[in-house]
Design a protein around this motif. Structure first.
Motif, PDB file in Angstrom:
ATOM      1  N   SER A 114     -29.903 -40.594 -70.035  1.00 38.90           N
ATOM      2  CA  SER A 114     -29.919 -42.033 -70.326  1.00 38.90           C
ATOM      3  C   SER A 114     -28.790 -42.775 -69.634  1.00 38.90           C
ATOM      4  CB  SER A 114     -29.840 -42.265 -71.836  1.00 38.90           C
ATOM      5  OG  SER A 114     -28.670 -41.671 -72.383  1.00 38.90           O
ATOM      6  N   VAL A 115     -27.598 -42.183 -69.617  1.00 36.08           N
ATOM      7  CA  VAL A 115     -26.443 -42.855 -69.015  1.00 36.08           C
ATOM      8  C   VAL A 115     -26.614 -43.004 -67.510  1.00 36.08           C
ATOM      9  CG1 VAL A 115     -23.975 -42.623 -68.516  1.00 36.08           C
ATOM     10  CG2 VAL A 115     -24.823 -42.218 -70.831  1.00 36.08           C
ATOM     11  N   ARG A 116     -27.220 -42.011 -66.867  1.00 37.44           N
ATOM     12  CA  ARG A 116     -27.411 -42.066 -65.406  1.00 37.44           C
ATOM     13  C   ARG A 116     -28.232 -43.294 -65.015  1.00 37.44           C
ATOM     14  NH1 ARG A 116     -29.349 -37.600 -65.070  1.00 37.44           N
ATOM     15  NH2 ARG A 116     -27.609 -36.347 -64.332  1.00 37.44           N
ATOM     16  N   LEU A 117     -29.343 -43.496 -65.695  1.00 34.23           N
ATOM     17  CA  LEU A 117     -30.219 -44.631 -65.382  1.00 34.23           C
ATOM     18  C   LEU A 117     -29.563 -45.947 -65.766  1.00 34.23           C
ATOM     19  CD1 LEU A 117     -32.925 -45.863 -64.541  1.00 34.23           C
ATOM     20  CD2 LEU A 117     -33.823 -45.292 -66.814  1.00 34.23           C
ATOM     21  N   PHE A 122     -48.328 -38.237 -69.459  1.00 34.41           N
ATOM     22  CA  PHE A 122     -47.060 -38.717 -70.003  1.00 34.41           C
ATOM     23  C   PHE A 122     -46.015 -38.893 -68.896  1.00 34.41           C
ATOM     24  CE2 PHE A 122     -42.753 -37.616 -71.466  1.00 34.41           C
ATOM     25  CZ  PHE A 122     -42.531 -38.676 -72.327  1.00 34.41           C
ATOM     26  N   VAL A 123     -45.870 -37.909 -68.030  1.00 35.52           N
ATOM     27  CA  VAL A 123     -44.851 -37.961 -66.976  1.00 35.52           C
ATOM     28  C   VAL A 123     -45.159 -39.082 -65.988  1.00 35.52           C
ATOM     29  CG1 VAL A 123     -43.754 -36.684 -65.101  1.00 35.52           C
ATOM     30  CG2 VAL A 123     -44.340 -35.512 -67.222  1.00 35.52           C
ATOM     31  N   PHE A 124     -46.429 -39.247 -65.638  1.00 32.51           N
ATOM     32  CA  PHE A 124     -46.817 -40.319 -64.715  1.00 32.51           C
ATOM     33  C   PHE A 124     -46.548 -41.689 -65.336  1.00 32.51           C
ATOM     34  CE2 PHE A 124     -50.070 -43.218 -62.935  1.00 32.51           C
ATOM     35  CZ  PHE A 124     -49.675 -43.182 -61.608  1.00 32.51           C
ATOM     36  N   SER A 125     -46.888 -41.852 -66.608  1.00 30.97           N
ATOM     37  CA  SER A 125     -46.628 -43.118 -67.304  1.00 30.97           C
ATOM     38  C   SER A 125     -45.133 -43.406 -67.360  1.00 30.97           C
ATOM     39  CB  SER A 125     -47.208 -43.074 -68.724  1.00 30.97           C
ATOM     40  OG  SER A 125     -48.605 -42.871 -68.694  1.00 30.97           O
ATOM     41  N   LEU A 126     -44.349 -42.371 -67.606  1.00 34.32           N
ATOM     42  CA  LEU A 126     -42.900 -42.519 -67.661  1.00 34.32           C
ATOM     43  C   LEU A 126     -42.347 -42.987 -66.318  1.00 34.32           C
ATOM     44  CD1 LEU A 126     -40.293 -41.948 -69.391  1.00 34.32           C
ATOM     45  CD2 LEU A 126     -40.251 -39.706 -68.291  1.00 34.32           C
ATOM     46  N   PHE A 127     -42.788 -42.349 -65.244  1.00 30.88           N
ATOM     47  CA  PHE A 127     -42.328 -42.720 -63.902  1.00 30.88           C
ATOM     48  C   PHE A 127     -42.681 -44.167 -63.567  1.00 30.88           C
ATOM     49  CE2 PHE A 127     -43.528 -43.240 -59.412  1.00 30.88           C
ATOM     50  CZ  PHE A 127     -42.283 -43.078 -58.825  1.00 30.88           C
ATOM     51  N   MET A 128     -43.920 -44.555 -63.800  1.00 34.80           N
ATOM     52  CA  MET A 128     -44.354 -45.915 -63.473  1.00 34.80           C
ATOM     53  C   MET A 128     -43.641 -46.950 -64.332  1.00 34.80           C
ATOM     54  SD  MET A 128     -46.430 -45.525 -60.963  1.00 34.80           S
ATOM     55  CE  MET A 128     -47.348 -47.052 -60.824  1.00 34.80           C
ATOM     56  N   PHE A 129     -43.425 -46.639 -65.598  1.00 31.92           N
ATOM     57  CA  PHE A 129     -42.751 -47.575 -66.506  1.00 31.92           C
ATOM     58  C   PHE A 129     -41.326 -47.841 -66.054  1.00 31.92           C
ATOM     59  CE2 PHE A 129     -40.482 -48.432 -70.593  1.00 31.92           C
ATOM     60  CZ  PHE A 129     -41.130 -49.613 -70.918  1.00 31.92           C
ATOM     61  N   ILE A 130     -40.600 -46.791 -65.710  1.00 29.69           N
ATOM     62  CA  ILE A 130     -39.220 -46.953 -65.254  1.00 29.69           C
ATOM     63  C   ILE A 130     -39.177 -47.649 -63.893  1.00 29.69           C
ATOM     64  CG2 ILE A 130     -37.112 -45.733 -64.569  1.00 29.69           C
ATOM     65  CD1 ILE A 130     -37.854 -43.576 -66.606  1.00 29.69           C
ATOM     66  N   LEU A 131     -40.081 -47.247 -62.985  1.00 27.77           N
ATOM     67  CA  LEU A 131     -40.114 -47.843 -61.654  1.00 27.77           C
ATOM     68  C   LEU A 131     -40.376 -49.341 -61.720  1.00 27.77           C
ATOM     69  CD1 LEU A 131     -40.151 -47.536 -58.553  1.00 27.77           C
ATOM     70  CD2 LEU A 131     -42.598 -47.065 -58.726  1.00 27.77           C
ATOM     71  N   PHE A 132     -41.398 -49.739 -62.457  1.00 33.37           N
ATOM     72  CA  PHE A 132     -41.717 -51.159 -62.556  1.00 33.37           C
ATOM     73  C   PHE A 132     -40.622 -51.913 -63.298  1.00 33.37           C
ATOM     74  CE2 PHE A 132     -45.664 -50.137 -60.768  1.00 33.37           C
ATOM     75  CZ  PHE A 132     -46.401 -51.299 -60.539  1.00 33.37           C
ATOM     76  N   GLY A 133     -40.036 -51.309 -64.323  1.00 35.01           N
ATOM     77  CA  GLY A 133     -38.936 -51.954 -65.046  1.00 35.01           C
ATOM     78  C   GLY A 133     -37.741 -52.201 -64.145  1.00 35.01           C
ATOM     79  N   ALA A 178     -35.973 -43.868 -60.839  1.00 33.18           N
ATOM     80  CA  ALA A 178     -37.227 -43.496 -61.509  1.00 33.18           C
ATOM     81  C   ALA A 178     -37.617 -42.073 -61.126  1.00 33.18           C
ATOM     82  CB  ALA A 178     -38.331 -44.477 -61.120  1.00 33.18           C
ATOM     83  N   TYR A 179     -37.411 -41.734 -59.865  1.00 36.97           N
ATOM     84  CA  TYR A 179     -37.714 -40.384 -59.372  1.00 36.97           C
ATOM     85  C   TYR A 179     -36.809 -39.339 -60.038  1.00 36.97           C
ATOM     86  CZ  TYR A 179     -38.108 -36.479 -56.081  1.00 36.97           C
ATOM     87  OH  TYR A 179     -38.284 -35.244 -55.518  1.00 36.97           O
ATOM     88  N   VAL A 180     -35.510 -39.633 -60.112  1.00 31.60           N
ATOM     89  CA  VAL A 180     -34.557 -38.692 -60.708  1.00 31.60           C
ATOM     90  C   VAL A 180     -34.872 -38.470 -62.184  1.00 31.60           C
ATOM     91  CG1 VAL A 180     -32.133 -38.385 -61.371  1.00 31.60           C
ATOM     92  CG2 VAL A 180     -32.700 -39.192 -59.072  1.00 31.60           C
ATOM     93  N   PHE A 181     -35.149 -39.563 -62.903  1.00 35.57           N
ATOM     94  CA  PHE A 181     -35.490 -39.442 -64.323  1.00 35.57           C
ATOM     95  C   PHE A 181     -36.721 -38.570 -64.503  1.00 35.57           C
ATOM     96  CE2 PHE A 181     -36.490 -40.651 -68.606  1.00 35.57           C
ATOM     97  CZ  PHE A 181     -35.315 -41.145 -69.156  1.00 35.57           C
ATOM     98  N   THR A 182     -37.692 -38.748 -63.614  1.00 34.86           N
ATOM     99  CA  THR A 182     -38.948 -37.995 -63.708  1.00 34.86           C
ATOM    100  C   THR A 182     -38.755 -36.524 -63.361  1.00 34.86           C
ATOM    101  OG1 THR A 182     -40.142 -40.004 -63.081  1.00 34.86           O
ATOM    102  CG2 THR A 182     -41.348 -37.932 -62.961  1.00 34.86           C
ATOM    103  N   ILE A 183     -38.027 -36.249 -62.302  1.00 38.17           N
ATOM    104  CA  ILE A 183     -37.853 -34.852 -61.896  1.00 38.17           C
ATOM    105  C   ILE A 183     -37.023 -34.083 -62.917  1.00 38.17           C
ATOM    106  CG2 ILE A 183     -35.765 -35.127 -60.479  1.00 38.17           C
ATOM    107  CD1 ILE A 183     -37.031 -33.180 -58.477  1.00 38.17           C
ATOM    108  N   LEU A 184     -36.057 -34.745 -63.545  1.00 40.31           N
ATOM    109  CA  LEU A 184     -35.285 -34.074 -64.600  1.00 40.31           C
ATOM    110  C   LEU A 184     -36.175 -33.784 -65.811  1.00 40.31           C
ATOM    111  CD1 LEU A 184     -31.853 -35.952 -64.440  1.00 40.31           C
ATOM    112  CD2 LEU A 184     -32.337 -33.596 -63.797  1.00 40.31           C
ATOM    113  N   THR A 185     -37.079 -34.700 -66.102  1.00 40.17           N
ATOM    114  CA  THR A 185     -38.042 -34.457 -67.179  1.00 40.17           C
ATOM    115  C   THR A 185     -38.889 -33.228 -66.865  1.00 40.17           C
ATOM    116  OG1 THR A 185     -38.141 -36.829 -67.699  1.00 40.17           O
ATOM    117  CG2 THR A 185     -39.955 -35.448 -68.487  1.00 40.17           C
ATOM    118  N   CYS A 186     -39.311 -33.103 -65.611  1.00 42.22           N
ATOM    119  CA  CYS A 186     -40.095 -31.933 -65.190  1.00 42.22           C
ATOM    120  C   CYS A 186     -39.284 -30.643 -65.314  1.00 42.22           C
ATOM    121  CB  CYS A 186     -40.569 -32.111 -63.745  1.00 42.22           C
ATOM    122  SG  CYS A 186     -41.779 -33.435 -63.507  1.00 42.22           S
ATOM    123  N   ILE A 187     -38.012 -30.709 -64.953  1.00 42.40           N
ATOM    124  CA  ILE A 187     -37.148 -29.528 -65.053  1.00 42.40           C
ATOM    125  C   ILE A 187     -36.973 -29.112 -66.520  1.00 42.40           C
ATOM    126  CG2 ILE A 187     -34.781 -28.709 -64.721  1.00 42.40           C
ATOM    127  CD1 ILE A 187     -34.702 -30.429 -62.166  1.00 42.40           C
TER     128      ILE A 187
END
Length: 236
Positions: A168-171, A82-93, A218-227
């Motif tokens: 959401s607002v950050r991105l 899930f986290v990997f898919s999230l990162f790639m989706f945001i990065l490519f978007g 994309a990195y920030v969104f992912t790392i916050l998800t991990c936190i």
């Protein structure tokens, strides 16, 4: 601001609900197709000495795996897909949105908030599933004096409930600001004609910076998800 307009490509009405296929949905689907193509193409050879494409795929995999391992531990391994898919989706978007004439779906608060609220609800469910009512200890730090509960619990609760908003607002804000800036400076280049060399140079620099911001967000969104996963699994 027309670059942020959501246009209907295929009208679809389901009862009283409008579920039309829009340009935003089109670029989400395109991102998913490109991600799939990139990963399949990169790993088709599985060479012992990776080539350029395989190296990029492995770097993406390792980066997300390390984020989960460092922030969540071994318990976070099951959430890697899930986290990997999230990162790639945001990065490519984010990156696709930098192509002239394309659409940046991450520049819409409805899209980023939808992703953030799914993460928020999933993390909350995981927390209660693992700890039951003990998950509520997250709102009162271990070892804090009991009399501080009247202050700390409301603060922690507000902080927890604001997570999907800040995420959401950050991105959304970073994507909108970057694209507006590119549009404004690009307009100066056209208006000034031959004298637009300086704005053009600035535009090239900002474009390069936007690619960096696209990856960073994309990195920030992912790392916050991990936190947030760490908090749900390990509490404080």
């Amino acid at each position: 601001m027309h670059q942020f307009e959501v246009n209907t490509l295929l009208p679809i009405q389901l009862g009283s609900y409008d579920i039309s296929f829009t340009n935003s949905a089109l670029f989400m689907v395109l991102s998913a197709i490109l991600i799939t193509g990139f990963l399949v193409y990169s790993t088709r050879g599985r060479a012992l000495v990776p080539g350029r494409w395989q190296s990029m795929a492995e770097m993406s995999y390792e980066m997300v795996a390390n984020l989960l391992r460092d922030n969540v531990g071994s318990a976070g391994r099951k959430y890697f897909p899930f986290v990997f898919s999230l990162f790639m989706f945001i990065l490519f978007g984010n990156i696709i949105g930098l192509v002239p004439g394309s659409f940046t779906f991450t520049s819409h608060i409805a899209v980023t908030f939808a992703m953030a609220i799914v993460i928020f609800l999933a993390v909350t469910v995981i927390g209660f599933a693992r700890h039951g009512a003990g998950f509520l200890r997250l709102f009162f730090p271990h070892g804090a004096p009991l009399w501080t509960a009247v202050i700390l619990i409301p603060i922690e609760l507000v902080s927890y409930l604001s997570r999907p908003i800040s995420l959401s607002v950050r991105l959304f804000a970073n994507m909108v600001v970057g694209h507006v800036l590119l549009k404004v400076i690009g307009g100066f280049v056209i208006m000034l004609g031959i004298f637009g060399v300086l704005p053009l140079a600035v535009l090239v620099g900002i474009t390069a910076l936007e690619f960096l911001v696209a990856a960073l967000q994309a990195y920030v969104f992912t790392i916050l998800t991990c936190i947030y996963l760490h908090d749900a699994i390990h509490l404080h």
